[in-house]
Design an enzyme around this catalytic site. Structure first.
Site, short mmCIF file in Angstrom:
data_model
loop_
_atom_site.label_atom_id
_atom_site.label_comp_id
_atom_site.label_asym_id
_atom_site.label_seq_id
_atom_site.Cartn_x
_atom_site.Cartn_y
_atom_site.Cartn_z
N ASP A 179 0.70 -0.95 -0.13
CA ASP A 179 -0.25 -0.23 0.05
C ASP A 179 0.65 1.74 -0.39
O ASP A 179 0.89 1.86 1.34
CB ASP A 179 -0.80 0.08 1.34
CG ASP A 179 -1.87 0.96 1.32
OD1 ASP A 179 -2.15 1.58 2.27
OD2 ASP A 179 -2.40 1.37 0.37
N GLU A 414 3.69 -7.77 7.47
CA GLU A 414 2.68 -7.94 7.33
C GLU A 414 2.77 -9.33 5.80
O GLU A 414 1.60 -9.73 5.26
CB GLU A 414 2.02 -7.13 6.77
CG GLU A 414 1.28 -5.97 8.00
CD GLU A 414 0.01 -4.70 7.40
OE1 GLU A 414 0.43 -4.71 5.87
OE2 GLU A 414 -0.49 -4.48 7.84
N TYR A 471 -6.15 -3.36 13.55
CA TYR A 471 -6.93 -2.06 12.53
C TYR A 471 -8.52 -2.20 12.95
O TYR A 471 -9.31 -1.62 13.09
CB TYR A 471 -7.07 -2.19 11.56
CG TYR A 471 -5.60 -1.21 10.86
CD1 TYR A 471 -4.41 -1.78 10.50
CD2 TYR A 471 -5.44 0.03 10.57
CE1 TYR A 471 -3.01 -1.17 10.49
CE2 TYR A 471 -4.06 0.83 10.33
CZ TYR A 471 -3.04 0.04 10.76
OH TYR A 471 -2.16 0.54 9.76
N GLU A 506 1.77 -0.69 14.40
CA GLU A 506 0.12 0.31 12.63
C GLU A 506 -0.61 0.19 13.82
O GLU A 506 -1.14 -1.05 14.47
CB GLU A 506 0.34 -0.71 11.25
CG GLU A 506 1.41 -0.16 10.83
CD GLU A 506 1.34 -0.78 9.47
OE1 GLU A 506 0.06 -0.81 9.43
OE2 GLU A 506 2.19 -1.19 8.82
C1 E8X Z 1 -3.49 0.08 5.13
C2 E8X Z 1 -1.67 0.38 6.22
C3 E8X Z 1 -0.97 0.20 4.88
O1 E8X Z 1 -0.95 1.52 4.70
C4 E8X Z 1 0.42 -0.60 5.15
O2 E8X Z 1 1.19 -0.37 4.29
C5 E8X Z 1 0.27 -2.59 6.35
C6 E8X Z 1 -1.77 -1.00 6.05
C7 E8X Z 1 -3.21 -2.18 7.47
C8 E8X Z 1 -3.38 -3.75 6.72
N1 E8X Z 1 -0.70 -2.09 6.80
O3 E8X Z 1 -3.79 -0.28 4.99
O4 E8X Z 1 -3.11 1.89 6.17
C9 E8X Z 1 -4.60 -4.02 7.64
C10 E8X Z 1 -4.91 -5.18 7.01
C11 E8X Z 1 -6.16 -5.29 7.38
C12 E8X Z 1 -7.01 -5.71 8.58
#
Ligand code: E8X
Length: 601
Positions: A179, A414, A471, A506
Site C-alpha cells: 500500500d 505483514e 485496525y 500500526e
Molecule cells: C493500511 C496499512 C498500509 O498502509 C501499510 O503499508 C501496511 C496496512 C493495514 C493492513 N498495513 O492499509 O493503511 C490492514 C489489514 C487488514 C485488517
C-alpha cells in the site's frame, strides 16, 4: 559498507543533477538502444523518482524499463587514486553501462551498490554513463507484486473480463501487493569517490558498557599493505583511547552514553588510518537488550513513542530529500516522539545519521512487504524470494550496523503467517537465526505481523519482540470503538500469556484534514483522535506493551483504488506535514510519557 565521505585522503564527486531520460516502450528490455534513447530523451532530476516529475500519465502507469544517461568528466587530480562509482539506491533493478558496455547490475531498490572503475575509466577522461532501471514487481521481488497484473481479473464481478480474455488484450502493468505508490528511478544520490589503492574497505564497531567505562570492540577491513591505527575522539575532539591492529578492544573511561532525546545522544568517532588512507566512523556507546517483557536501552525499560513512516513527498516521490528529513526530525521532536520504523524498506543513510545525532530510535525494516496471497497459495513455497531476502538482510546490516539509533531489525511487514502457519514458522524462524548471525551487535530481530488469526499464527510469537498491526475500529468493527476496544483487549489477553514485549507497530484511521464533526465518525479528525484515545487506553493497561506507533506519520501516495482518496490518509500529518487534530493529541500525550520506565516492571 562505508558511506562516501571526503577528507584529507579521499574525494567525492557528486553526479546528482539533471540527467537525460526516457521510458522504454517495451521493445528494448533493459539493453541500450542509443537511437531509441536519443529520439525520446527528456530532462529528469536525480535523485528523485521519475513518476511525478512529469505531467504525463505514462510516468505513473509505466511498467518496465526506463533509461537515464549523462556525461561524466573525472577530474585529472583523481589520477593515481582508486575510483568507485556508487549508487545509493536505484529502484528496483539497475543495469549500469559505461561507454555502452555493461559495467554492473543490481537487484533491489533501497540499498547501495558500487562499481569499481579500475580498467574502465581513467582520471581526466570523459565517459557516457547510462542506467537502465526496471520498476516491475512480482512474486520474485521485494517488495512483492502480483504477477503481470492478472490478479485483479477473472473476478466474478459482472463484466470483468476473464483471465483468459484479459491475457489477449491487457496492457501489462504493476499491481503492487503493498500500500504505497511504486515510485521508481534513481531515487538516491550517485557519486564517484576515491580512495588510495591501499584502502580501508569497512569498519565495524561493537560497543558495550563495563561499569563507567565504554568498551569498544572494533574491526577494520582493508585491502592492500599497511598497518591499522585507531583513535577514539570525543564529541569535543579529545583523544579518549587509541590503539593499533586490524581488530581490537579499546576502553573509554567515564564514557558518555548514547541516549534517545531528550537524553544526550552522545557520539564518539573512531578515527582510522591505514597505509595512505583515512576514514572517520561515528558511533555511540549504548546497549540494547530484551529482558522478560521489557526492551532495555542502556539497561532501562524503553517505551517506543513514534510511528511508521514513508519516504514520500510531492514531486520527489520516494526520492531522497535531505530537507524533508530535517523537517521530519523537527516534527518528531515537536510531537515528543522518540522513534520510527523504516516502513517498508531501508531509508536513505542520511536519515540514520540524523537519527544518531538527534537521539531518535529506529526499527530498521527490509523491503519484504506483500509476502502473501491469502489462502490461494503458500508464498513460502511458491514465491521465489528467499535468496533475495537473505541478500537484502545481509546488505542492510552491512550498511546500518554501526548506527546507535538502530535498535532492532524488522525482517518484513505483514507477511502471511496465518494461512500456512507451519510453513511460515519455518521460513521466519530460520531467517530470524540468519539475521541474528549477521549482526555484530546482535540486536533484537522481529517482523511486523498483519492483522490476523493470532492464535493460528505460529511465527510472530517466536520473535524477540511481538510487533502487531491492528485496525480494530477501522478495517473491522468499523467505527465501533467499544467493540474495537473489546476485541483488542481479548487479543492482548492472548499476548499477555506469551510474555514477550509487544509494540503496536500500526494502528490508525484514514482522516480528511478539515473534516470536523461534533459526533465523531470515520474520516473526521475528531474520529482519528478519539480512536487513538480509546485504543491507547487499552495499551496503557498492559505492562508488556512497550511501544505505540500510529500509522502513519504523514499521509502518503498509493496506487489508485476504491479505498484511497488521494493516497493513504492515515497520517497524523498531511503529506505536506501539517498537523491534524490527532497530532496535537499525541504531542500532548507523548510529552507526558517518559522514554524510560513508563510501564511497571
Ligand atoms: C493500511 C496499512 C498500509 O498502509 C501499510 O503499508 C501496511 C496496512 C493495514 C493492513 N498495513 O492499509 O493503511 C490492514 C489489514 C487488514 C485488517
Amino acid at each position: 559498507m562505508l558511506y562516501p565521505r571526503s577528507n584529507d585522503k579521499r574525494s567525492v564527486l557528486s553526479l546528482d543533477g539533471i540527467w537525460s531520460f526516457c521510458l522504454d516502450d517495451g521493445s528494448n528490455g533493459g539493453s541500450i538502444n542509443n537511437d531509441f534513447i536519443s529520439s525520446r530523451r527528456e530532462i529528469i532530476s536525480v535523485p528523485a523518482s521519475y513518476n511525478d516529475q512529469k505531467d504525463d500519465p505514462r510516468f505513473r502507469e509505466h511498467y518496465g524499463w526506463a533509461y537515464y544517461e549523462r556525461h561524466v568528466t573525472v577530474p585529472a587530480f583523481f589520477s593515481g587514486e582508486r575510483l568507485v562509482l556508487r549508487f545509493d539506491a536505484v529502484t528496483h533493478n539497475a543495469r549500469v553501462f559505461i561507454n555502452g558496455a555493461l559495467a554492473g547490475e543490481h537487484k533491489g531498490g533501497f540499498l547501495p551498490f558500487e562499481i569499481e572503475l579500475e580498467g574502465i575509466v581513467r582520471a581526466g577522461e570523459d565517459f557516457l554513463l547510462q542506467v537502465a532501471v526496471d520498476n516491475r514487481v512480482s512474486h520474485s521481488t521485494l517488495p512483492v507484486g502480483n504477477e503481470e497484473g492478472m490478479a485483479f481479473f477473472g473476478s466474478d464481478n459482472a463484466g470483468v473480463p476473464s483471465v483468459e480474455a484479459a491475457k489477449r488484450w491487457r496492457k501489462k502493468r504493476n499491481l503492487p501487493n503493498f500500500d504505497f505508490f511504486n515510485y521508481a528511478g534513481i531515487n538516491r544520490s550517485v557519486r564517484i569517490y576515491t580512495t588510495p589503492h591501499d584502502y580501508i574497505s569497512d569498519i565495524t564497531v561493537v560497543p558495550s558498557v563495563n561499569g563507567t567505562s565504554g568498551i569498544v570492540d572494533y574491526t577494520v577491513a582493508t585491502a592492500g599493505e599497511g598497518e591499522v591505527s585507531v583513535r577514539i575522539l570525543s564529541r569535543e575532539g579529545a583523544v579518549v583511547a587509541e590503539g593499533s591492529g586490524a581488530s581490537g578492544r579499546l576502553e573509554i573511561a567515564d564514557a558518555r552514553l548514547w541516549n534517545p532525546w531528550p537524553g544526550d545522544p552522545y557520539l564518539y568517532t573512531l578515527d582510522v588510518t591505514f597505509a595512505g588512507d583515512h576514514y572517520s566512523q561515528r558511533f555511540g556507546v549504548r546497549t540494547v537488550e530484551v529482558r522478560g517483557h521489557q526492551f532495555l536501552i542502556n539497561g532501562r525499560p524503553f517505551y517506543f513513542k513514534g510511528f511508521g513512516k514513508h519516504e514520500d513527498s510531492a514531486v520527489h516521490g520516494r526520492g531522497f530529500d535531505l530537507t524533508y528529513d530535517v523537517k521530519d526530525m523537527s516534527l518528531i521532536r515537536w510531537l515528543s516522539a522518540n522513534s520510527f520504523r523504516t516502513s517498508h524498506y531501508p531509508y536513505a543513510e542520511e536519515m540514520y545519521d540524523l537519527a544518531d545525532e538527534e537521539g531518535v530510535v529506529i526499527i530498521d525494516e527490509t523491503p519484504a512487504v506483500g509476502i502473501g496471497a491469502g489462502a490461494a497459495q503458500d508464498p513460502y513455497r511458491t514465491f521465489d524470494i528467499r535468496q533475495h531476502h537473505e541478500d537484502v538482510i545481509r546488505d542492510l546490516i552491512a550498511r546500518d550496523k554501526n548506527h546507535p539509533s538502530v535498535v532492532m531489525w524488522s525482517m518484513a511487514n505483514e507477511p502471511d503467517t496465518e494461512h500456512f502457519p507451519q510453513s511460515a514458522k519455518d521460513y521466519w524462524c530460520s531467517l530470524y537465526e540468519y539475521t541474528h548471525s549477521l549482526d555484530p551487535q546482535d540486536r533484537p530481530v522481529t517482523f511486523v505481523c498483519c492483522q490476523n488469526n493470532y492464535e493460528a499464527d505460529l511465527a510472530t510469537r517466536e520473535m524477540d519482540v511481538v510487533c502487531i498491526n491492528r485496525y480494530y475500529g477501522w478495517y473491522n468493527l468499523s467505527g465501533d470503538l467499544d467493540a474495537a476496544c473489546y476485541a483488542l483487549s481479548m487479543e492482548l489477553d492472548f499476548w499477555q500469556k506469551i510474555g514477550k514485549p509487544l509494540i503496536m507497530t500500526e494502528y490508525g484511521a484514514d482522516t480528511l484534514p478539515g473534516y470536523h464533526l461534533t459526533s465523531p465518525e470515520m474520516f473526521s479528525e475528531e474520529f482519528q483522535a478519539l480512536y487513538y484515545e480509546r485504543i491507547n487506553a487499552e495499551l496503557d493497561k498492559r505492562d508488556f506493551v512497550v511501544g505505540e506507533h500510529p500509522w502513519n506519520f504523514a499521509d502518503f501516495n498509493t496506487i489508485q483504488g476504491v479505498y484511497r482518496a488521494d493516497g493513504n490518509r492515515k497520517g497524523l500529518l498531511t503529506r505536506d506535514r501539517r498537523p491534524k487534530l490527532a497530532a496535537h493529541y499525541f504531542r500532548k500525550r507523548w510529552s507526558a510519557i517518559p522514554d524510560f520506565g513508563y510501564k511497571k516492571k
